[in-house]
Design a protein around this motif. Structure first.
Motif, PDB file in Angstrom:
ATOM      1  N   VAL A  78      -1.818 -73.033  38.332  1.00  0.00           N
ATOM      2  CA  VAL A  78      -2.391 -74.176  37.619  1.00  0.00           C
ATOM      3  C   VAL A  78      -3.007 -75.169  38.610  1.00  0.00           C
ATOM      4  CG1 VAL A  78      -1.885 -76.126  36.103  1.00  0.00           C
ATOM      5  CG2 VAL A  78      -0.869 -73.907  35.634  1.00  0.00           C
ATOM      6  N   VAL A  79      -2.357 -75.375  39.743  1.00  0.00           N
ATOM      7  CA  VAL A  79      -2.899 -76.278  40.763  1.00  0.00           C
ATOM      8  C   VAL A  79      -4.260 -75.761  41.230  1.00  0.00           C
ATOM      9  CG1 VAL A  79      -2.603 -77.094  43.138  1.00  0.00           C
ATOM     10  CG2 VAL A  79      -0.705 -77.232  41.534  1.00  0.00           C
ATOM     11  N   ALA A  91      -2.958 -74.199  48.022  1.00  0.00           N
ATOM     12  CA  ALA A  91      -2.247 -74.539  46.794  1.00  0.00           C
ATOM     13  C   ALA A  91      -0.743 -74.365  46.979  1.00  0.00           C
ATOM     14  CB  ALA A  91      -2.742 -73.689  45.629  1.00  0.00           C
ATOM     15  N   LYS A  92      -0.347 -73.288  47.648  1.00  0.00           N
ATOM     16  CA  LYS A  92       1.068 -73.029  47.890  1.00  0.00           C
ATOM     17  C   LYS A  92       1.672 -74.124  48.766  1.00  0.00           C
ATOM     18  CE  LYS A  92       4.269 -69.582  49.611  1.00  0.00           C
ATOM     19  NZ  LYS A  92       4.604 -69.153  50.934  1.00  0.00           N
ATOM     20  N   GLU A  93       0.962 -74.507  49.830  1.00  0.00           N
ATOM     21  CA  GLU A  93       1.446 -75.579  50.708  1.00  0.00           C
ATOM     22  C   GLU A  93       1.568 -76.902  49.961  1.00  0.00           C
ATOM     23  OE1 GLU A  93      -1.342 -75.516  53.939  1.00  0.00           O
ATOM     24  OE2 GLU A  93      -0.399 -73.792  54.894  1.00  0.00           O
ATOM     25  N   LYS A 115      -1.797 -83.220  33.696  1.00  0.00           N
ATOM     26  CA  LYS A 115      -0.349 -83.396  33.563  1.00  0.00           C
ATOM     27  C   LYS A 115       0.220 -82.409  32.552  1.00  0.00           C
ATOM     28  CE  LYS A 115       3.230 -86.683  32.366  1.00  0.00           C
ATOM     29  NZ  LYS A 115       3.571 -87.953  31.759  1.00  0.00           N
ATOM     30  N   ALA A 116      -0.457 -82.284  31.416  1.00  0.00           N
ATOM     31  CA  ALA A 116       0.019 -81.378  30.368  1.00  0.00           C
ATOM     32  C   ALA A 116       0.038 -79.926  30.864  1.00  0.00           C
ATOM     33  CB  ALA A 116      -0.871 -81.501  29.131  1.00  0.00           C
ATOM     34  N   LYS A 117      -1.018 -79.509  31.553  1.00  0.00           N
ATOM     35  CA  LYS A 117      -1.078 -78.132  32.058  1.00  0.00           C
ATOM     36  C   LYS A 117       0.031 -77.872  33.075  1.00  0.00           C
ATOM     37  CE  LYS A 117      -6.008 -77.146  31.496  1.00  0.00           C
ATOM     38  NZ  LYS A 117      -7.260 -76.837  32.215  1.00  0.00           N
ATOM     39  N   LEU A 118       0.222 -78.822  33.986  1.00  0.00           N
ATOM     40  CA  LEU A 118       1.235 -78.638  35.023  1.00  0.00           C
ATOM     41  C   LEU A 118       2.647 -78.648  34.443  1.00  0.00           C
ATOM     42  CD1 LEU A 118      -0.476 -80.792  37.743  1.00  0.00           C
ATOM     43  CD2 LEU A 118       0.154 -78.389  38.014  1.00  0.00           C
TER      44      LEU A 118
END
Length: 128
Positions: A78-79, A91-93, A115-118
């Motif tokens: 998602v990020v 993204a992982k970091e 916010k909703a997606k995360l």
């Protein structure tokens, strides 16, 4: 005098010129023995009936990743979806380095959507 709704009062204020509104504020202050910090705060006061002046609404938000939760891989996906140009490693970091800002100075609608997606992916998020 018939009681006006908040919407009707706002419509009346919208039709006033700045000079008329300024004069209204002065008269309002004298009548109710109050002082307005800003004319916009006084406009909100008649409908609020003595409530504290409303703070100016924030229009830019930062989306802060507080933690990835149990589904770290989903959160990373998602990020990457939300932050354009972000590779898997970055993204992982970002997710592993929480708390970190994901998006900065974005519109309220975009911040709420992110916010909703995360949160749906299992992350804990805060908006500032």
């Amino acid at each position: 005098m018939a009681k006006l709704s908040n919407e009707e009062l706002l419509d009346v204020f919208k039709e006033m010129t700045l000079l008329e509104l300024s004069e209204f504020v002065k008269q309002f202050e004298e009548t109710f023995d109050v002082t307005a910090a800003a004319p916009a705060a006084v406009v909100a006061a008649p409908g609020a009936a003595g409530a504290a002046p409303a703070a100016e609404e924030q229009d830019e938000f930062d989306v802060i990743l507080e933690g990835a939760g149990d589904k770290k891989i989903q959160v990373i996906k998602v990020v990457r979806e939300i932050v354009s140009g972000l590779g898997l490693k970055e993204a992982k970091e970002l997710v592993e380095g929480a708390p970190k800002p994901i998006l900065e100075k974005v519109e309220k609608e975009k911040a709420e959507e992110a916010k909703a997606k995360l949160e749906e992916a299992g992350a804990s998020i805060s908006l500032k």
